[in-house]
Design a protein around this motif. Sequence first.
Motif, PDB file in Angstrom:
ATOM      1  N   LEU A 149       0.890  -1.518   0.452  1.00 45.81           N
ATOM      2  CA  LEU A 149      -0.121  -0.022   0.002  1.00 45.81           C
ATOM      3  C   LEU A 149       1.072   1.101   0.172  1.00 45.81           C
ATOM      4  CD1 LEU A 149      -2.316  -1.026   2.723  1.00 45.81           C
ATOM      5  CD2 LEU A 149      -2.932  -1.367   0.242  1.00 45.81           C
ATOM      6  N   THR A 150       0.489   2.767  -0.328  1.00 41.04           N
ATOM      7  CA  THR A 150       0.847   3.343  -0.352  1.00 41.04           C
ATOM      8  C   THR A 150       1.166   4.441   0.761  1.00 41.04           C
ATOM      9  OG1 THR A 150       0.633   3.109  -2.976  1.00 41.04           O
ATOM     10  CG2 THR A 150       1.468   5.480  -1.499  1.00 41.04           C
ATOM     11  N   VAL A 151       2.245   4.137   1.229  1.00 42.89           N
ATOM     12  CA  VAL A 151       2.096   5.115   2.542  1.00 42.89           C
ATOM     13  C   VAL A 151       0.886   6.747   3.002  1.00 42.89           C
ATOM     14  CG1 VAL A 151       3.497   5.914   4.359  1.00 42.89           C
ATOM     15  CG2 VAL A 151       4.432   4.491   3.639  1.00 42.89           C
ATOM     16  N   GLY A 152       0.193   7.160   3.408  1.00 48.19           N
ATOM     17  CA  GLY A 152       0.330   8.192   3.460  1.00 48.19           C
ATOM     18  C   GLY A 152      -1.303   8.259   2.320  1.00 48.19           C
ATOM     19  N   GLU A 153      -1.006   6.913   1.648  1.00 49.65           N
ATOM     20  CA  GLU A 153      -2.632   7.069   0.950  1.00 49.65           C
ATOM     21  C   GLU A 153      -3.668   6.407   1.571  1.00 49.65           C
ATOM     22  OE1 GLU A 153      -3.526   8.708  -1.680  1.00 49.65           O
ATOM     23  OE2 GLU A 153      -1.488   9.413  -2.490  1.00 49.65           O
ATOM     24  N   SER A 154      -4.950   6.583   1.369  1.00 54.22           N
ATOM     25  CA  SER A 154      -6.292   5.967   2.353  1.00 54.22           C
ATOM     26  C   SER A 154      -6.949   5.200   1.252  1.00 54.22           C
ATOM     27  CB  SER A 154      -6.781   7.589   2.431  1.00 54.22           C
ATOM     28  OG  SER A 154      -6.838   7.902   3.412  1.00 54.22           O
ATOM     29  N   TYR A 155      -7.238   3.683   2.295  1.00 54.85           N
ATOM     30  CA  TYR A 155      -8.022   3.085   1.270  1.00 54.85           C
ATOM     31  C   TYR A 155      -9.107   2.767   1.748  1.00 54.85           C
ATOM     32  CZ  TYR A 155      -3.290   1.990  -1.043  1.00 54.85           C
ATOM     33  OH  TYR A 155      -1.732   2.285  -2.004  1.00 54.85           O
TER      34      TYR A 155
END
Length: 446
Positions: A420-426
């Motif tokens: 998962l991309t750090v700082g991004e929300s899922y």
Amino acid sequence: MKRLILNFLLGTAALAALYSCKKDEKYVYQIGEPKIELKSDVSSAHFGDSLVFKLHASDQEIALSTVKVQLFFTDDKVSETIIRTKENGEYSGKILIPFYKNIPNGKATLKFVLQNISQKTTEQAYEIELTRPDFPYLNLVTESKSYKMEKVGPNEYAATESFPFSVKGYIHAPKVGAQGNEMNFGWVNNAVDFGSITEIPFSNSTSGVYSIKFNTLTYAASPFIIAYAINGTVYSRIDDDHFKAELELKNGEKVTIDGIEDLKDWWIDPDYFTQKSDGTINFNGINGKYRVTADFKMKYFVVEAMDGANLATLKADGTGAIWIIGEGIGKPNIAANQVGWNTDKALCLVPIGNKKYQITVKAGESIHKDNINFKFFHQKNWGGEFGATTISTESDLIFIGTGTNGRDSGNLGIVAGKSLTVGESYILTVDLSQGNSKAVLTVVKK
């Protein structure tokens, strides 16, 4: 050798029989004439005193054993001191006069019981006048400073200062009289009690000038205004750091939170709430009853769906609640509050309607970017759960364990080579519209 053993056993038996006879005789035939002569004034004392007494004990026929000094409130023995009296002479000691709440000034009985070694006794009883100590002041002791509580009435004391809305401290009373003792009053089982220095959680509706009061007779204290409320429902105290409210909430309605002065510093769960730039908060879940727990230590609100008086569980028709238990996820962040396999920390997905439930996570904050191992459950505990045969996903980021692919059945993991991309929300959504045994998990980058 056998004869020696036999003689030894016979001798032991004889001694035991002789001792038994003497013991019985001692109980039957009490001899001597124990006498007590009180040498001190014990006519009055304060509750809480260590009352000093002096006496002369004697028996001209047989050795003495003990003197017991006993205090009775009516017929109840409330205190006792025992002194070993080896020989005739003068003896002194102290007996504690208990400090109980709701016991008014009055008379008690002080009894002296002298016993000699034959167990013959003599006793003398005296009436003693007991009064509550008139403390000149009390001290409210907090971690940072001490506040003087002035006397404002019989047994009533108050400190009036510019206090914050929450004050934690215990109350200290100074020694009164030559035989008095210093006393403390603290928090025990959600009430003020004698002998504790556990901090009392005083609270007022606002900070500013107000009075903190305490009554040394009734132990009544104030204020305990629970200053926290959500949509007018007052929070009830769980402990110093946690307060809960259970109420009906409606989708899209404005949520009003009162009494939390630093609310701007709190983490607002994006699953359950939308916070606008002006600070307004709206509810995102479907209409229903929820438990909203304010965590003052971590500064966030734990929201959990309810069904009547209990936390909600997943029903056969796909309504109710879905919970997460496992590793690599936590609110408000995994560093301070990872769920793990502690069911008390299970996360309740927000019900969004149409038998769908979701949770929003931010990589590197509320979910690990490349290592997760949690699963979905039917309740906030062990029991019903979603396994490999009851939930599926087409996500290219998160896979569902089968027991042979690196995760136990139903447990979630990050696809090998992905992260998962750090700082991004899922947003993780569980859709039960096709039935509880055909759950579908979708993972969408917000």
